[in-house]
Write a protein that holds these residues in place. Structure first.
Motif, mmCIF file in Angstrom:
data_model
loop_
_atom_site.group_PDB
_atom_site.id
_atom_site.type_symbol
_atom_site.label_atom_id
_atom_site.label_comp_id
_atom_site.label_asym_id
_atom_site.label_seq_id
_atom_site.Cartn_x
_atom_site.Cartn_y
_atom_site.Cartn_z
ATOM 1 N N LEU A 44 -52.332 2.355 -0.636
ATOM 2 C CA LEU A 44 -52.898 3.539 0.043
ATOM 3 C C LEU A 44 -52.257 4.866 -0.729
ATOM 4 C CD1 LEU A 44 -52.187 2.511 3.901
ATOM 5 C CD2 LEU A 44 -54.386 3.012 2.746
ATOM 6 N N ARG A 45 -50.916 4.600 -1.204
ATOM 7 C CA ARG A 45 -50.329 5.733 -1.709
ATOM 8 C C ARG A 45 -51.035 5.893 -3.235
ATOM 9 N NH1 ARG A 45 -45.058 7.256 -1.144
ATOM 10 N NH2 ARG A 45 -45.654 8.942 -2.609
ATOM 11 N N GLU A 46 -51.440 4.777 -3.800
ATOM 12 C CA GLU A 46 -52.304 5.058 -5.040
ATOM 13 C C GLU A 46 -53.474 5.801 -4.885
ATOM 14 O OE1 GLU A 46 -53.075 1.067 -6.522
ATOM 15 O OE2 GLU A 46 -51.130 0.984 -7.712
ATOM 16 N N ARG A 47 -54.178 5.672 -3.895
ATOM 17 C CA ARG A 47 -55.400 6.322 -3.482
ATOM 18 C C ARG A 47 -55.043 7.690 -2.938
ATOM 19 N NH1 ARG A 47 -55.769 0.890 -3.958
ATOM 20 N NH2 ARG A 47 -57.863 0.164 -4.575
ATOM 21 N N GLY A 48 -53.865 8.086 -2.873
ATOM 22 C CA GLY A 48 -53.730 9.578 -2.447
ATOM 23 C C GLY A 48 -53.388 9.668 -1.116
ATOM 24 N N ALA A 49 -53.162 8.517 -0.471
ATOM 25 C CA ALA A 49 -52.913 8.962 1.315
ATOM 26 C C ALA A 49 -51.432 8.965 1.382
ATOM 27 C CB ALA A 49 -53.451 7.520 1.990
ATOM 28 N N ARG A 50 -51.230 9.673 2.610
ATOM 29 C CA ARG A 50 -49.643 10.015 3.033
ATOM 30 C C ARG A 50 -49.573 8.996 3.942
ATOM 31 N NH1 ARG A 50 -47.554 15.307 5.740
ATOM 32 N NH2 ARG A 50 -49.120 14.555 7.241
ATOM 33 N N VAL A 51 -48.369 8.043 4.042
ATOM 34 C CA VAL A 51 -48.127 7.104 4.825
ATOM 35 C C VAL A 51 -46.665 7.370 5.654
ATOM 36 C CG1 VAL A 51 -47.869 4.558 5.088
ATOM 37 C CG2 VAL A 51 -49.640 5.236 3.391
ATOM 38 N N THR A 52 -46.942 7.242 6.917
ATOM 39 C CA THR A 52 -45.964 7.245 7.710
ATOM 40 C C THR A 52 -45.645 5.981 8.291
ATOM 41 O OG1 THR A 52 -46.135 9.739 8.280
ATOM 42 C CG2 THR A 52 -44.709 8.381 9.879
ATOM 43 N N PRO A 53 -44.679 5.290 7.835
ATOM 44 C CA PRO A 53 -44.401 3.946 8.198
ATOM 45 C C PRO A 53 -43.473 3.825 9.545
ATOM 46 C CG PRO A 53 -42.792 4.311 6.442
ATOM 47 C CD PRO A 53 -43.740 5.608 6.557
ATOM 48 N N VAL A 54 -43.933 2.895 10.536
ATOM 49 C CA VAL A 54 -42.910 2.662 11.676
ATOM 50 C C VAL A 54 -42.801 1.197 11.654
ATOM 51 C CG1 VAL A 54 -43.064 2.470 14.225
ATOM 52 C CG2 VAL A 54 -44.235 4.383 13.183
ATOM 53 N N LEU A 60 -58.746 8.818 -0.631
ATOM 54 C CA LEU A 60 -57.697 9.155 0.566
ATOM 55 C C LEU A 60 -57.017 10.242 0.375
ATOM 56 C CD1 LEU A 60 -56.631 5.180 1.321
ATOM 57 C CD2 LEU A 60 -58.730 6.697 2.248
ATOM 58 N N ALA A 61 -57.021 10.937 -0.583
ATOM 59 C CA ALA A 61 -56.423 12.114 -1.014
ATOM 60 C C ALA A 61 -56.538 12.905 0.429
ATOM 61 C CB ALA A 61 -56.941 12.994 -1.967
ATOM 62 N N GLY A 62 -55.244 13.464 1.059
ATOM 63 C CA GLY A 62 -55.405 14.401 2.176
ATOM 64 C C GLY A 62 -55.296 13.582 3.514
ATOM 65 N N PRO A 116 -68.693 4.438 0.297
ATOM 66 C CA PRO A 116 -69.303 5.083 -0.863
ATOM 67 C C PRO A 116 -68.593 6.087 -1.531
ATOM 68 C CG PRO A 116 -70.819 5.179 1.360
ATOM 69 C CD PRO A 116 -69.214 4.462 1.402
ATOM 70 N N ARG A 117 -67.835 6.745 -1.071
ATOM 71 C CA ARG A 117 -66.814 7.699 -1.815
ATOM 72 C C ARG A 117 -65.967 7.148 -2.587
ATOM 73 N NH1 ARG A 117 -63.365 12.160 1.039
ATOM 74 N NH2 ARG A 117 -63.019 10.510 2.364
ATOM 75 N N ALA A 118 -65.538 5.802 -2.269
ATOM 76 C CA ALA A 118 -64.537 5.150 -3.247
ATOM 77 C C ALA A 118 -65.087 4.626 -4.472
ATOM 78 C CB ALA A 118 -63.969 3.781 -2.298
ATOM 79 N N ARG A 119 -66.223 4.480 -4.411
ATOM 80 C CA ARG A 119 -67.025 3.950 -5.798
ATOM 81 C C ARG A 119 -66.986 5.248 -6.895
ATOM 82 N NH1 ARG A 119 -69.204 0.585 -2.072
ATOM 83 N NH2 ARG A 119 -71.012 1.676 -1.469
ATOM 84 N N ARG A 120 -67.304 6.293 -5.962
ATOM 85 C CA ARG A 120 -67.290 7.544 -6.834
ATOM 86 C C ARG A 120 -66.018 8.014 -7.074
ATOM 87 N NH1 ARG A 120 -70.780 9.008 -2.432
ATOM 88 N NH2 ARG A 120 -69.012 10.810 -1.861
#
Length: 85
Positions: A50-60, A25-27, A15-19
């Motif tokens: 994911l990065r476009e939507r504000g997420a921080r990604v740690t890859p393994v 995904l910030a924070g 629901p939040r994605a649509r708004r």
């Protein structure tokens, strides 16, 4: 809010994605483990989205995953050091 990844359509629904659009995904901090298999290629697109939507990604990246994608390409898209397992 509820977050659901829908791989068949390659998008994130909530629901939040649509708004909020891009900042949904910030924070958030996501640990993404990339294993061996053809889906490892899709992990690069997932990191970008994911990065476009504000997420921080740690890859393994596993040794088997490294046969499909390079640590350099994963690090460039994630903007973070790639941990290798």
């Amino acid at each position: 809010g509820l977050l659901r990844l829908t791989p068949s359509r390659g998008r994130v629904d909530s629901p939040r994605a649509r708004r909020d659009g891009r900042a949904m995904l910030a924070g958030r901090h996501i640990l993404l483990i990339v294993g061996g298999g053809i889906a490892a290629y899709k992990a690069l697109e997932l990191v970008r989205r994911l990065r476009e939507r504000g997420a921080r990604v740690t890859p393994v990246l596993t040794a088997a995953g490294a046969e499909f994608v390079t640590p350099l390409s994963l690090a460039a898209l994630a903007g973070a050091e790639v941990h290798q397992a």
